[in-house]
Design an enzyme around this catalytic site. Structure first.
Site, short mmCIF file in Angstrom:
data_model
loop_
_atom_site.label_atom_id
_atom_site.label_comp_id
_atom_site.label_asym_id
_atom_site.label_seq_id
_atom_site.Cartn_x
_atom_site.Cartn_y
_atom_site.Cartn_z
N ILE B 111 0.82 -1.22 0.00
CA ILE B 111 0.00 0.00 0.00
C ILE B 111 0.85 1.27 0.00
O ILE B 111 0.37 2.33 -0.28
CB ILE B 111 -0.99 0.00 1.18
CG1 ILE B 111 -0.28 0.02 2.55
CG2 ILE B 111 -1.91 -1.24 1.11
CD1 ILE B 111 -1.23 0.18 3.74
N LYS B 112 2.12 1.17 0.34
CA LYS B 112 3.07 2.29 0.29
C LYS B 112 2.49 3.59 0.86
O LYS B 112 2.62 4.64 0.26
CB LYS B 112 3.59 2.49 -1.13
CG LYS B 112 4.41 1.29 -1.65
CD LYS B 112 5.12 1.57 -2.95
CE LYS B 112 6.00 0.43 -3.41
NZ LYS B 112 5.29 -0.80 -3.79
#
Lengths: 316, 316
Positions: B111-112
């Site tokens: 998901i960074k």
């Protein structure tokens, strides 16, 4: 960036309201109001608390949007606050974006996405898809530059195709941001200055009729000197300026982020507007949800006007 | 990181399957199979194409998960591919995560995320909420370090409280990553080396029984020399290594990311496994959806075994 600048000019107000609800920023009677409706709406009872919270956030946001739509040009929902609830929160996020657009507001989705090229191209569908349409209802979004141009270009291209905007993090408002952003490079520049130069380059082919690129920059209100220097360094880059109010920014600290015409930046306030009701003497946890939302709306409107007047007094 | 390392040891396989569906990676008969069901499921007909695509992605993922669950220890869904569909896609993402966990797999949500402290604390609810439960079904997530420790600490604390893990971007696999990550600092180090040192520090208080911190690092398979140097530089940091296969990484390029015991890293492949069906002679667009999914599963299983054997042959 023309659509946003037009909206700012029309409102004579370079401020944006952060729609960042939390359980502390939504009145208790509103949080409690949707339990029954949510229980009836979900298949699995374990999902009812999340559904109720999502409903409360959406109604809270609608009250704020209705109260400020004729005062401010734009709103900035922070998607983290909605992801905190899970998928039901993401629905509340997109419903909030759609409702705000319906009320004539520019919607800046604060999503800070960023990834390798093929993945960034998927994220860039936040600006809509030819077949699926516009699921997110965002006019602009924020992105993270750590992956370089591969991670930014797909957003810029998608924005260009859909009259949208992108804001890349350059100098963020938080205390620890200096740990990385202020690192001194071998050539004497700071890292954030180098990122600023890259952002200017990446946006250079997309400058609108107001002289600003569709690729803007995030520059925190907590760094007034750096903000002034960045204003000179990137004259065609529009700034999103978070950090006014609760984080310590003031009209004086953001002044240097604007150009000589008083344009070139939009200043965000979240808690100072959506949480203004907490200082209102007429509020108590004993009022009903409808009364609570009326107080929320009245206080948010007043806070938005106060912020507008504070910024207007500082601008030329 | 103990749960992930135990799973790798049990499978004798340090690889992770990227569940990154796109319209090009899901067979046409599967994409077409859910139109009627989706039309019946949505209130608003305009949402049917997104709902149908989300259903197709989920069924595709389930076929992959069933096919590889006894071969690999973990899967890594990339949320961008699901956000590309809109909120219906986010539902497919969480359903995929939940299904993979039910099949005994470790789920690494790619998901960074990354933001200022108060916002990072909201994102950190990806690891669950005391009242709302676990909406996302992720065992680990990826984060972006550009905001410094404020943006990482809330994730580390939430992970520590829920037996989860966090992987911070250090040296990404994409071509343009050098533009920022390889900048030379005034002290002679490269930026990514400085970020590596910060990540080591931020995770130092959370080292598990296998000697690795719950705060890992993302180090691309496309940088073998830098990966080897980082392995020595951060001996208590586990690596997530993307870029094997389609991006050009091989067993030889990832070898240096492992420690002397053949542990310390997990290598991701997405397209090489979930898209292996595209090279199968028995597939054509004329097969039905069920047959197409059987081919997807068979090819993914074979590709996952081939990757496992490729990595095993390289390790001590």
């Amino acid at each position: 960036m023309d659509k946003l600048i037009d909206a700012i000019e029309q409102a004579q107000n370079p401020s944006i309201v952060g729609l960042d609800p939390t359980e502390a920023l939504v009145p208790a009677p509103v949080l409690a109001a949707y339990t029954e409706e949510a229980t009836n709406a979900v298949d699995d009872e374990s999902q009812a608390p999340a559904a109720a919270l999502a409903m409360a956030y959406f109604q809270f946001n609608c009250a704020i949007i209705d109260a400020v739509a004729d005062i401010v040009p734009a709103v900035k929902p922070q998607i983290a606050m909605y992801e905190a609830i899970g998928p039901a929160g993401v629905d509340a996020y997109t419903m909030t974006c759609e409702y705000a657009q319906q009320q004539g507001l520019y919607v800046l989705g604060d999503i800070k996405r960023g990834d390798i090229g093929s993945t960034a191209a998927a994220y860039a569908k936040h600006f809509g898809d030819d077949c699926l349409g516009d699921a997110w209802h965002e006019n602009g979004i924020t992105v993270n530059p750590y992956l370089g141009s591969d991670g930014i270009t797909p957003f810029v291209e998608a924005a260009a195709a859909s009259d949208g905007d992108v804001f890349a993090l350059v100098r963020t408002s938080n205390p620890s941001s200096a740990q990385i952003q202020e690192l001194e490079l071998a050539d004497g520049a700071k890292l954030y200055e180098h990122v600023a130069d890259l952002v200017s380059q990446w946006g250079a082919d997309h400058i609108g009729r107001h002289g600003y690129s569709l690729l803007g920059a995030v520059v925190g209100a907590t760094h007034p000197q750096q903000g002034s220097e960045l204003r000179a360094r990137m004259p065609h880059t529009f700034f999103l300026v978070p950090g006014y109010g609760a984080q310590g920014g003031t009209a004086a600290t953001v002044r240097g982020m604007f150009d000589a015409d008083g344009m070139g930046a939009i200043v965000n306030s979240s808690r100072g507007i959506i949480g203004a009701w907490r200082d209102d003497p007429s509020y108590s946890d004993d009022v009903n949800a409808s009364t609570a939302l009326d107080i929320v709306a009245r206080c948010a409107r007043q806070a938005a006007m106060d912020m507008r007047d504070d910024l207007r007094a500082m601008l030329p």
